[in-house]
Design an enzyme around this catalytic site. Structure first.
Site, PDB file in Angstrom:
ATOM      1  N   LYS A   1       0.825  -1.222   0.000  1.00 22.86           N
ATOM      2  CA  LYS A   1       0.000   0.000   0.000  1.00 22.86           C
ATOM      3  C   LYS A   1       0.853   1.263   0.000  1.00 22.86           C
ATOM      4  O   LYS A   1       0.446   2.275  -0.552  1.00 22.86           O
ATOM      5  CB  LYS A   1      -0.966  -0.012   1.181  1.00 22.86           C
TER       6      LYS A   1
ATOM      7  N   LYS B   1      -6.974 -10.807  -4.902  1.00 18.95           N
ATOM      8  CA  LYS B   1      -7.981 -10.958  -3.833  1.00 18.95           C
ATOM      9  C   LYS B   1      -9.273 -10.207  -4.166  1.00 18.95           C
ATOM     10  O   LYS B   1      -9.212  -9.087  -4.662  1.00 18.95           O
ATOM     11  CB  LYS B   1      -7.365 -10.393  -2.544  1.00 18.95           C
TER      12      LYS B   1
ATOM     13  N   LYS C   1     -13.095  -5.203  -1.055  1.00 20.96           N
ATOM     14  CA  LYS C   1     -14.171  -4.212  -1.007  1.00 20.96           C
ATOM     15  C   LYS C   1     -13.740  -2.858  -1.542  1.00 20.96           C
ATOM     16  O   LYS C   1     -14.562  -2.043  -1.916  1.00 20.96           O
ATOM     17  CB  LYS C   1     -14.800  -4.090   0.384  1.00 20.96           C
TER      18      LYS C   1
END
Ligand code: TYM
Length: 327
Positions: A111, A192, A195
């Site tokens: 990230k 993956k 959301k």
């Protein structure tokens, strides 16, 4: 009674991956364990969230937990930010975490690469997670595989603190489900299901309408091998569909493979689409009955009272150990 705990961060609508990787495991275990389930709203703040949307999402998460089958009588359900002892515990743990070990976390590395202006919160994120886990001396932390490293870090920090100051924490273990430790994006089955993904065509949200669920599964990426086999490396799309079906029906992968042996991908997809839409349809019906109920506040008040009491005890025990006391 052994204790389990897990949390989910409200950065987007709950997905089928969250349900299979974490919530369903909690449901399967809630009869035999003292169970803690919370909304990790502080964790969501490491990247900007629209405040109005965040507030709405926190409530939706709680209602969705219960709609999925989390029993409020058997679970301590709460909102992380309502427990002010957690960040205080986190700070004491930060002072017992090496910068090197925090910066080696895979999620931090990935990230921080995506955004050069990442916040310090992104680095300390797993230590806040360690505070979530360690304050209540839980035994197991049911998570998907992407969070396993963070639970292991919590365990390492706890062990270091215990060695330095004397036994203070129980050492927790991550718990992965047999199937569904990672549900992959339907369009890109090497990634993956997440959301916070921008392209929703590969992600099934628990709020999707049923025709969209069917259509997303029918359009899932597969391969050209034309054989229904569980082979995550060479057939990630088909293996992902088998994992979803196995997790939702509690049938073994072998059983599913033998049912579809010699049949086309369309038939498998139709089956997975139907069971997924039915399963989520039932959850959505319960959700509608719960979301505006005043019962939610009662559940949250009870949950946070228990969580705060345990966290206060742990924080005070830690302060005594480290010496930040008047006399
Ligand atoms: P979060 O919100 O990213 O994910 C919540 C849970 O869902 C699992 N999960 C998946 N499992 C299978 N397949 C997927 N595609 C998938 N996507 C997500 C995650 O592994 C996780 O178990 N940092 C945590 C929240 C947290 C927490 C904690 C968890 C904060 N404090 C303490 C456990 C204990 C997170 O961001 O999860």
């Amino acid at each position: 009674m052994k204790r389990i705990l897990t949390g989910l961060k409200p950065t987007g609508d709950l997905t089928l991956g969250n349900y299979i990787g974490a919530i369903k495991q909690m449901i399967n275990m809630q009869d035999e364990y003292d169970s803690f389930l919370f909304v990790a709203d502080l964790h969501a703040l490491t990247i900007y969230q629209d405040p109005v949307e965040l507030k709405e999402r926190i409530r939706k998460f709680i209602a969705m937990y219960i709609a999925c089958g989390i029993d409020p009588q058997k679970n301590t359900i709460y909102i992380q930010s309502e427990n002010e002892y957690i960040p205080a515990i986190s700070y004491l743990l930060e002072c017992n975490t090496n910068y090197g070990e925090a910066s080696r976390m895979i999620q931090f590395k990935e990230k921080s690469k995506q955004n050069a202006n990442f916040s310090v919160g992104l680095l300390t994120y797993p230590i806040l997670m360690a505070a979530d886990i360690l304050y209540c001396d839980c035994d197991y932390v049911p998570v998907g595989i992407d969070q396993k490293q963070h639970v292991e870090l919590a365990r390492n920090i706890a062990e270091r603190f215990n060695n330095k100051y004397g036994k203070t924490f129980n050492l927790p273990e991550p718990l992965l489900s047999k199937t569904g430790t990672k549900i992959y994006d339907l369009k890109n089955p090497t990634k993956k299901m997440s959301k916070s993904e921008d392209n929703p065509s590969g992600v099934i949200s628990l709020f999707d309408d049923l025709p969209s669920i069917v259509s997303k599964i029918m359009r899932a990426t597969t391969d050209s091998l034309n054989q229904i086999k569980y082979d995550p490396e060479n057939q990630p799309g088909i293996s992902n569909l088998l994992n979803i079906a196995s997790s939702l029906t509690n049938r073994s992968i072998d059983d599913l493979v033998s049912q579809f042996n010699g049949k086309g991908y369309g038939e498998l997809k139709k089956y997975v689409a139907e069971i997924t839409a039915n399963h989520i349809g039932e959850i959505q019906k319960r959700y509608e009955q719960i979301v505006n109920s005043e019962l939610l506040d009662e559940i949250l008040n009870k949950g946070i009272a228990r969580s705060r009491e345990l966290a206060q005890q742990k924080y005070e025990a830690m302060k005594l150990k480290v010496g930040t006391v008047r006399k």
